[in-house]
Design a protein around this motif. Sequence first.
Motif, PDB file in Angstrom:
ATOM      1  N   GLY A 102       0.817  -1.206   0.000  1.00 21.28           N
ATOM      2  CA  GLY A 102       0.000   0.000   0.000  1.00 21.28           C
ATOM      3  C   GLY A 102       0.851   1.257   0.000  1.00 21.28           C
ATOM      4  O   GLY A 102       0.578   2.214  -0.741  1.00 21.28           O
ATOM      5  N   LEU A 103       1.910   1.274   0.819  1.00 16.89           N
ATOM      6  CA  LEU A 103       2.807   2.424   0.865  1.00 16.89           C
ATOM      7  C   LEU A 103       3.530   2.636  -0.457  1.00 16.89           C
ATOM      8  O   LEU A 103       3.687   3.779  -0.926  1.00 16.89           O
ATOM      9  CB  LEU A 103       3.832   2.245   1.994  1.00 16.89           C
ATOM     10  CG  LEU A 103       3.306   2.414   3.423  1.00 16.89           C
ATOM     11  CD1 LEU A 103       4.400   2.070   4.431  1.00 16.89           C
ATOM     12  CD2 LEU A 103       2.815   3.851   3.645  1.00 16.89           C
ATOM     13  N   SER A 111      -4.100   7.298  -5.144  1.00 15.84           N
ATOM     14  CA  SER A 111      -4.840   7.884  -4.033  1.00 15.84           C
ATOM     15  C   SER A 111      -4.756   6.962  -2.824  1.00 15.84           C
ATOM     16  O   SER A 111      -4.434   5.772  -2.948  1.00 15.84           O
ATOM     17  CB  SER A 111      -6.295   8.100  -4.416  1.00 15.84           C
ATOM     18  OG  SER A 111      -6.960   6.853  -4.577  1.00 15.84           O
ATOM     19  N   LEU A 112      -5.057   7.493  -1.653  1.00 17.51           N
ATOM     20  CA  LEU A 112      -4.969   6.701  -0.428  1.00 17.51           C
ATOM     21  C   LEU A 112      -5.885   5.479  -0.496  1.00 17.51           C
ATOM     22  O   LEU A 112      -5.476   4.367  -0.146  1.00 17.51           O
ATOM     23  CB  LEU A 112      -5.335   7.563   0.784  1.00 17.51           C
ATOM     24  CG  LEU A 112      -5.305   6.861   2.146  1.00 17.51           C
ATOM     25  CD1 LEU A 112      -3.913   6.324   2.442  1.00 17.51           C
ATOM     26  CD2 LEU A 112      -5.774   7.800   3.247  1.00 17.51           C
ATOM     27  N   ILE A 113      -7.112   5.674  -0.971  1.00 15.01           N
ATOM     28  CA  ILE A 113      -8.069   4.563  -1.057  1.00 15.01           C
ATOM     29  C   ILE A 113      -7.575   3.503  -2.030  1.00 15.01           C
ATOM     30  O   ILE A 113      -7.609   2.303  -1.737  1.00 15.01           O
ATOM     31  CB  ILE A 113      -9.454   5.078  -1.483  1.00 15.01           C
ATOM     32  CG1 ILE A 113     -10.030   6.025  -0.423  1.00 15.01           C
ATOM     33  CG2 ILE A 113     -10.416   3.911  -1.712  1.00 15.01           C
ATOM     34  CD1 ILE A 113     -10.274   5.369   0.910  1.00 15.01           C
ATOM     35  N   SER A 114      -7.100   3.938  -3.204  1.00 19.70           N
ATOM     36  CA  SER A 114      -6.597   2.983  -4.196  1.00 19.70           C
ATOM     37  C   SER A 114      -5.360   2.260  -3.682  1.00 19.70           C
ATOM     38  O   SER A 114      -5.193   1.051  -3.912  1.00 19.70           O
ATOM     39  CB  SER A 114      -6.289   3.697  -5.512  1.00 19.70           C
ATOM     40  OG  SER A 114      -7.456   4.240  -6.085  1.00 19.70           O
ATOM     41  N   ALA A 115      -4.480   2.976  -2.983  1.00 17.32           N
ATOM     42  CA  ALA A 115      -3.269   2.356  -2.442  1.00 17.32           C
ATOM     43  C   ALA A 115      -3.608   1.301  -1.394  1.00 17.32           C
ATOM     44  O   ALA A 115      -2.999   0.221  -1.361  1.00 17.32           O
ATOM     45  CB  ALA A 115      -2.363   3.428  -1.841  1.00 17.32           C
ATOM     46  N   ILE A 116      -4.588   1.596  -0.548  1.00 20.83           N
ATOM     47  CA  ILE A 116      -5.024   0.608   0.444  1.00 20.83           C
ATOM     48  C   ILE A 116      -5.570  -0.625  -0.255  1.00 20.83           C
ATOM     49  O   ILE A 116      -5.291  -1.766   0.149  1.00 20.83           O
ATOM     50  CB  ILE A 116      -6.083   1.211   1.385  1.00 20.83           C
ATOM     51  CG1 ILE A 116      -5.457   2.296   2.270  1.00 20.83           C
ATOM     52  CG2 ILE A 116      -6.724   0.127   2.260  1.00 20.83           C
ATOM     53  CD1 ILE A 116      -6.462   3.071   3.099  1.00 20.83           C
ATOM     54  N   PHE A 117      -6.340  -0.405  -1.317  1.00 19.21           N
ATOM     55  CA  PHE A 117      -6.908  -1.544  -2.039  1.00 19.21           C
ATOM     56  C   PHE A 117      -5.808  -2.393  -2.678  1.00 19.21           C
ATOM     57  O   PHE A 117      -5.891  -3.628  -2.690  1.00 19.21           O
ATOM     58  CB  PHE A 117      -7.886  -1.072  -3.113  1.00 19.21           C
ATOM     59  CG  PHE A 117      -8.700  -2.191  -3.702  1.00 19.21           C
ATOM     60  CD1 PHE A 117      -9.852  -2.618  -3.082  1.00 19.21           C
ATOM     61  CD2 PHE A 117      -8.283  -2.834  -4.859  1.00 19.21           C
ATOM     62  CE1 PHE A 117     -10.592  -3.669  -3.603  1.00 19.21           C
ATOM     63  CE2 PHE A 117      -9.016  -3.885  -5.388  1.00 19.21           C
ATOM     64  CZ  PHE A 117     -10.178  -4.301  -4.763  1.00 19.21           C
ATOM     65  N   VAL A 118      -4.760  -1.752  -3.215  1.00 21.63           N
ATOM     66  CA  VAL A 118      -3.637  -2.513  -3.768  1.00 21.63           C
ATOM     67  C   VAL A 118      -2.998  -3.364  -2.675  1.00 21.63           C
ATOM     68  O   VAL A 118      -2.627  -4.525  -2.899  1.00 21.63           O
ATOM     69  CB  VAL A 118      -2.597  -1.570  -4.403  1.00 21.63           C
ATOM     70  CG1 VAL A 118      -1.345  -2.354  -4.819  1.00 21.63           C
ATOM     71  CG2 VAL A 118      -3.190  -0.866  -5.613  1.00 21.63           C
ATOM     72  N   GLY A 119      -2.862  -2.806  -1.468  1.00 26.28           N
ATOM     73  CA  GLY A 119      -2.349  -3.584  -0.347  1.00 26.28           C
ATOM     74  C   GLY A 119      -3.214  -4.793  -0.060  1.00 26.28           C
ATOM     75  O   GLY A 119      -2.709  -5.885   0.211  1.00 26.28           O
ATOM     76  N   ILE A 120      -4.539  -4.618  -0.142  1.00 25.89           N
ATOM     77  CA  ILE A 120      -5.462  -5.737   0.066  1.00 25.89           C
ATOM     78  C   ILE A 120      -5.269  -6.794  -1.009  1.00 25.89           C
ATOM     79  O   ILE A 120      -5.264  -8.001  -0.731  1.00 25.89           O
ATOM     80  CB  ILE A 120      -6.917  -5.237   0.075  1.00 25.89           C
ATOM     81  CG1 ILE A 120      -7.160  -4.322   1.282  1.00 25.89           C
ATOM     82  CG2 ILE A 120      -7.891  -6.416   0.116  1.00 25.89           C
ATOM     83  CD1 ILE A 120      -8.513  -3.643   1.268  1.00 25.89           C
ATOM     84  N   VAL A 121      -5.095  -6.351  -2.263  1.00 29.57           N
ATOM     85  CA  VAL A 121      -4.891  -7.289  -3.373  1.00 29.57           C
ATOM     86  C   VAL A 121      -3.709  -8.210  -3.086  1.00 29.57           C
ATOM     87  O   VAL A 121      -3.795  -9.438  -3.243  1.00 29.57           O
ATOM     88  CB  VAL A 121      -4.659  -6.522  -4.697  1.00 29.57           C
ATOM     89  CG1 VAL A 121      -4.166  -7.470  -5.784  1.00 29.57           C
ATOM     90  CG2 VAL A 121      -5.936  -5.828  -5.147  1.00 29.57           C
ATOM     91  N   PHE A 122      -2.602  -7.625  -2.642  1.00 38.64           N
ATOM     92  CA  PHE A 122      -1.394  -8.421  -2.435  1.00 38.64           C
ATOM     93  C   PHE A 122      -1.361  -9.103  -1.073  1.00 38.64           C
ATOM     94  O   PHE A 122      -0.408  -9.812  -0.753  1.00 38.64           O
ATOM     95  CB  PHE A 122      -0.159  -7.550  -2.645  1.00 38.64           C
ATOM     96  CG  PHE A 122       0.109  -7.253  -4.089  1.00 38.64           C
ATOM     97  CD1 PHE A 122       0.722  -8.191  -4.895  1.00 38.64           C
ATOM     98  CD2 PHE A 122      -0.299  -6.056  -4.654  1.00 38.64           C
ATOM     99  CE1 PHE A 122       0.955  -7.935  -6.232  1.00 38.64           C
ATOM    100  CE2 PHE A 122      -0.086  -5.781  -5.987  1.00 38.64           C
ATOM    101  CZ  PHE A 122       0.547  -6.726  -6.784  1.00 38.64           C
TER     102      PHE A 122
END
Length: 394
Positions: A102-103, A111-122
Motif C-alpha cells: 500500500g505504501l 490515491s490513499l483509497i486505491s493504495a489501500i486496495f492494492v495492499g489488500i490485493v497483495f
Amino acid sequence: MLEQLLLALILILIGTKLAAHLCQLISVPAVIGELMVGIIFGPAVLSLIVPSDMLHVFSEIGVILLMFLAGLESDLNLLKKYFKPAMSVAVLGILFPLILCGLVSYWFGLSLISAIFVGIVFSATSVSISVQVLRDYRRLDSEEGSIILGAAVVDDIVVVLIVSLFSTFLNMNGKLSLDAAFFWDLLGKKLLFFFLIYIVAKYLLKPFLRITKRLIATESETAAALVLCFGFALLSEYLGMSDVIGAFFMGLLLSREPVKEQVEKRIVTIGYALFIPVFFVSIGLDLDLAVFKTEFLFILVLSVMAIATKLIGGYISARFSKVARNKAWVIGAGMVSRGEMALIIVQMGRSLGLLSGNVYSAIVVSIIIATLVSPLLIKFFIEKGEPTQLETVA
C-alpha cells in the motif's frame, strides 16, 4: 453476436488447454498460460478475441465457481491442528503486504483509497498453486505443508472479509456518519449473512442434501450444490457484498459434507472446462503491454515488495512458532503465490473504479511475476533444506 461468442469460446478453450499443457511441461502454473492466452489472442497482440458482454457473463460465472471451489478445497481440520502457527503466518502475511505494498502504491502516486486496495490485493494468497507444488515434492502432508494450507484458509477468509468491509465503506462514499444506517451497512448485513449461514448449516443443509440425493434425476446433487452456490452468491450480493463471498462460504459449508468429493469433481469439470478459463483469459484481454514503457519501475518495485512481504512475513511467523529454519523458509515461499485470489480481487477493484487502465495492468503483471516466482522459491528452499530427500513427482 452468437458467431463471435462461439469463435471466442473455441479459441479460448483450445488456447488455454494447450497453454496449460505447455505450462505443465515447464513447471509453470497453468493460470499463467491462461492469462497469456488472453494477452496473445486479445487486443494487445493478435486481436482475435475482443471483450464482450457475453464473455463478461461467462467470466463472472467463472469467478463464482472458482471461489466456490476454493471453499470446497479448504480443510478446516488442518487449521485446527496447526492453529497457532497458521494464524501467525496468516496475520503477518496479510499485514506486511497490506501496509508495505500500500505504501509503495501511495508513493507512486495512487490515491490513499486505491493504495489501500492494492495492499489488500497483495494480501491474498493462492492455495491451489502452492498445493500443487507441495504435492509434486511430496510435502503436502508435512508440517510446513499443513501450516501453509492452514494459513491459506485463514488468509482467504480474512481477505474476503476485508474486501467486503472495504466495499461497504466505498458504497457509503467514505462518510463516517455513526448512525443506524452506517452500522447496518458496515456490520449489520454481514452479521445477518453469517447468521443465515449458521441457520443453513445447522438446520437446513443436511435435510436439503438428503432430499436431493433421493431424487431420481441425473446429477441431482451437483445441481443442488450449484443452487446453493448461486443462491448464496445472490444473497451476498443482495446484502451489499460481492457474490464471490457467498460462493466461498457455501463451499466451506459443503467441504465438511459427504457429498463434497463428488460435488468438487463435477464442479471442477464444469468450471475448468469452460467458465474459469474464460475468467482468466478475460483478465488477459484487458492487459496493455505498453504498460511496461510507462510503469516499469512501479511494476519492478511492487513485484519485489509482493514477493518479499509474504516470504519474510511467513518466515518470521514460523520461526516465532518454533518451526525449523529451513521449513520456515518453505512456509514463507508457499505464501508468495497470489494467483486466483489476487486476480479476483484486482478485477473487483477495477469494477469499483479504483484502478485505472495502466495501474490495473501493472498490478496484474506484478501478480503474474509473484505467482511465477513462488514455485521456484519453494523448490529452492526444499532442495536447500533437505537435498538428499527431495523426490519430485513427474
